[in-house]
Scaffold this active site. Structure first.
Site, PDB file in Angstrom:
ATOM      1  N   CYS A 398       0.843  -1.197   0.000  1.00  0.00           N
ATOM      2  CA  CYS A 398       0.000   0.000   0.000  1.00  0.00           C
ATOM      3  C   CYS A 398       0.880   1.250   0.000  1.00  0.00           C
ATOM      4  O   CYS A 398       1.711   1.437   0.895  1.00  0.00           O
ATOM      5  CB  CYS A 398      -0.922   0.018   1.215  1.00  0.00           C
ATOM      6  SG  CYS A 398      -2.036   1.440   1.204  1.00  0.00           S
ATOM      7  N   ARG A 535      -6.904  -3.044 -11.423  1.00  0.00           N
ATOM      8  CA  ARG A 535      -7.623  -2.003 -12.172  1.00  0.00           C
ATOM      9  C   ARG A 535      -8.337  -2.565 -13.394  1.00  0.00           C
ATOM     10  O   ARG A 535      -9.418  -2.104 -13.765  1.00  0.00           O
ATOM     11  CB  ARG A 535      -6.654  -0.900 -12.599  1.00  0.00           C
ATOM     12  CG  ARG A 535      -6.231   0.049 -11.502  1.00  0.00           C
ATOM     13  CD  ARG A 535      -5.460   1.219 -12.085  1.00  0.00           C
ATOM     14  NE  ARG A 535      -4.286   0.789 -12.841  1.00  0.00           N
ATOM     15  CZ  ARG A 535      -3.653   1.524 -13.753  1.00  0.00           C
ATOM     16  NH1 ARG A 535      -4.108   2.729 -14.045  1.00  0.00           N
ATOM     17  NH2 ARG A 535      -2.581   1.069 -14.366  1.00  0.00           N
TER      18      ARG A 535
END
Length: 670
Positions: A398, A535
């Protein structure tokens, strides 16, 4: 018509056929970096500006104790995900007690804060929402065929809202709607008795038949949640391991120390009152309940060749994962949760481990900065989700500042010693549940470090699978993923495994995969066991079908509208069919559409395959629905949601993760 040549388009622009171009100017580029940073864990107070400078309130200085109290309250407000945006639930104007709504007796009686007046509630209730079937969809306006509603005509105000032609998604799937009279699709599961009163319908046969296939798992009961919040939930294996770590602070761990650590952990007998629910078998503790699992006893992950949906904060919720499973995703992982929030008993965080039975291989992802948080959180999660969790993934990738600055996420890439302690401790605490790691190539551009770290993850610390996103933390989405470096890291891991005669762990790569052709090229040329899809799945969830069938799918606008319909159906099943559940579903459907509008139909392209970072100029579709689905205007996303969830309430607002075009005010969301 003025024909525009796609050859005149700027570099990096999607090569759309001239007849579909509206303008040569590329549309605004959604900022995926900003979206990722806005998903969660914002630490700013919403009222920071009200009292002037920090440490002031209403113009007066705060004492140290008062500032400390405010800080504690702020931390409590920030528990869980998506605190960077403000949401609110939309509820009924007149709220009926949920027990009365489902035909049960309320123990609070007249003291209940919700109304028990069923007649008044039904008279004030808005008309049922009509949920369309697949056959009701069309690529021509109004896109959804709505039959004439069969409303009650006897003048009874308590029945005037009912639509007998609608379908309740929960009743359809399970045979019983838990929301009862509060359901916004009530007409599909209620009948009028001889005395004129309404009676809820239950399909007992279906309820019994689909119990296992439709019931979500990994719910935390109230008693366990209370124990966690009051710090009375025992985690003996973690305590023993952390004690050993503390004893060895500032000392390099030696190979001969390992038996001592295992012996101490083995002394930690698990209390009898911590056994899982009676119907869940805790396989890891069947024979020797007081002996921690060793690496060799872990379940082996046979993941080679399987498709893997990445853990995606906010948008990777359970309804979206179900949708991806329908299209061919083999492995799914819940949204990233914070170890600290799990240990604080956050309801929102614990909801992230929820699993639908259709998810055949399911894991959860956790982030944290140190063993003292991650190891006990893992032990509790492993016990509460025993039998319903296939792996636990540690987030070492992250990149958002508010996670990185706490020492979590990609910050662990530069803390190998600490990461090793975390992995070893979690392996002990989780029994036979494997521990996996998702990481990036490094922290800073030009300073890749994963090739040094990855070969240690399996042999030294017992990691069962590795996923490498081919970008650094600093790079984010500004450049393409470095798949050549992914290959270098895979080779480094395989070389050590060969030297030490170790079984290979599954290694997945990630970054920019957007087509079947691209997926299989990466599989054939970079040595990975699979490619994690992130994505690409958000923009086109049917990518998994393309991969499985090795084709590029020119999906029709009607098929894409069916995808939205199915998402709404799964959302109602998960979030609820009452007013609050409908508008929570609406919010997440709009969130999904805020990614899906970026898809350029391949029938409009001059060259294939499409590339994920290509910017689309303004274009029109082959029919009106395809044009609508390509709209970047969030008002159109809300319009699409209304086809399945009825009109959005006046008080309902929506701010997408990209915040490019909000619907309503940013001050509240459904």
């Amino acid at each position: 018509m003025n024909r525009m040549a796609s050859s005149t388009l700027p570099p990096g622009t999607a090569p759309i056929k001239p007849e579909f171009l509206v303008s040569l100017e590329p549309r605004a580029v959604p900022d995926d970096d900003a979206a990722e940073g806005s998903t969660s864990y914002a630490n700013s107070r919403s009222d920071a500006a009200v009292g002037g400078e920090e440490g002031e309130e209403g113009g007066r200085k705060l004492s140290g104790a008062q500032r400390k109290k405010h800080a504690k309250e702020d931390r409590k407000k920030q528990r869980g995900a998506n605190k960077g945006r403000r949401f609110q639930k939309v509820r009924d104007d007149l709220e009926l007690c949920f027990k009365v709504a489902s035909g049960r007796q309320c123990e609070f009686g007249s003291e209940c804060r919700f109304t028990h007046d069923v007649s008044a509630y039904l008279a004030a209730k808005p008309k049922d929402i009509h949920f369309p079937s697949s056959e009701d969809l069309s690529d021509s306006p109004p896109f959804v065929r709505l039959p004439d509603a069969e409303m009650a005509e006897d003048g009874d105000p308590t029945k005037s809202s009912l639509d007998s032609t609608t379908t309740c998604a929960i009743f359809k799937h399970t045979g019983e709607c838990k929301h009862g009279l509060k359901c916004r699709f009530l007409g599909s599961h209620v009948r009028t008795k001889e005395d004129g009163e309404l009676e809820l319908v239950v399909d007992q046969d279906k309820k019994a038949r689909v119990a296992a296939s439709e019931t979500e798992v990994n719910f935390l009961d109230a008693d366990s949640l209370r124990k966690i919040r009051t710090k009375k939930y025992p985690h003996p294996i973690s305590d023993a391991y952390l004690k050993e770590v503390q004893n060895n602070t500032n000392e390099e761990k030696k190979p001969e120390d390992k038996p001592k650590t295992e012996a101490i952990a083995a002394e930690a007998v698990i209390p009898a009152d911590l056994t899982p629910a009676d119907h869940v078998e805790e396989k890891s503790q069947n024979d020797t309940p007081d002996v921690p699992m060793r690496f060799a006893e872990k379940k082996r992950l046979q993941w080679a060749g399987k498709t893997y949906l990445a853990p995606l904060t906010t948008v990777g919720n359970l309804p979206f994962r179900r949708l991806c499973v329908d299209y061919g995703a083999d492995i799914t992982c819940g949204e990233m949760g914070l170890a600290m929030s799990f240990l604080q008993g956050s309801k929102e965080e614990w909801s992230l481990v929820r699993r639908h039975p259709s998810e055949t291989t399911f894991g959860m992802q956790i982030a944290g900065s140190k063993p003292q948080l991650l190891v006990p959180a893992a032990e509790i999660i492993g016990r509460e989700c025993a039998g319903n969790l296939d792996f636990v993934d540690i987030n070492c990738g992250c990149p958002i500042d508010l996670v990185y600055k706490t020492g979590s996420g990609s910050a662990l890439l530069d803390a190998a010693g600490k990461l090793g302690k975390i992995i070893v401790g979690m392996n002990k605490a989780l029994g036979d549940i494997p521990v996996t790691v998702k990481l990036r190539t490094g922290v800073k551009d030009g300073k890749n470090t994963a090739h040094k770290l990855m070969p240690r993850l399996g042999p030294e610390w017992g990691t069962s699978a590795i996923t490498l996103h081919g970008r650094t933390r600093q790079q984010r989405y500004t450049k393409l993923a470095d798949w050549d470096y992914v290959k270098t890291c895979v080779e480094a891991v395989r070389a050590r495994e060969a030297d030490e005669d170790l079984p290979p762990v599954p290694i997945f790569g990630g970054g920019d995969c957007f087509s079947s052709e691209d997926y299989w090229y990466k599989m054939d040329h970079y040595g990975v066991d699979g490619v994690m899809i992130g994505r690409g799945a958000l923009i086109k969830p049917w990518l998994f079908t393309e991969i499985k069938e090795r084709r590029e799918w020119d999906i029709s606008s009607r098929e894409r509208l069916e995808l939205a319909r199915k998402y709404a159906e799964y959302g109602l099943n998960h979030f609820g069919s009452d007013t609050a559940g409908v508008n929570t579903t609406r919010r997440y459907l709009c969130e999904a559409l805020s990614f899906q509008y970026r898809y350029v139909p391949i029938g409009l392209l001059e060259q294939l395959p499409a590339r994920i970072n290509d910017r689309a100029p303004a274009f029109r579709g082959r029919d009106e629905l395809e044009t609508l689905l390509a709209s970047p205007d969030s008002r159109d996303w809300v319009r699409i949601s209304e086809m399945f969830l009825g009109p959005a309430p006046e008080s309902w607002t929506f701010t997408p993760k990209h915040k490019s075009n909000a619907f309503g005010s940013e001050e509240g969301q459904g």
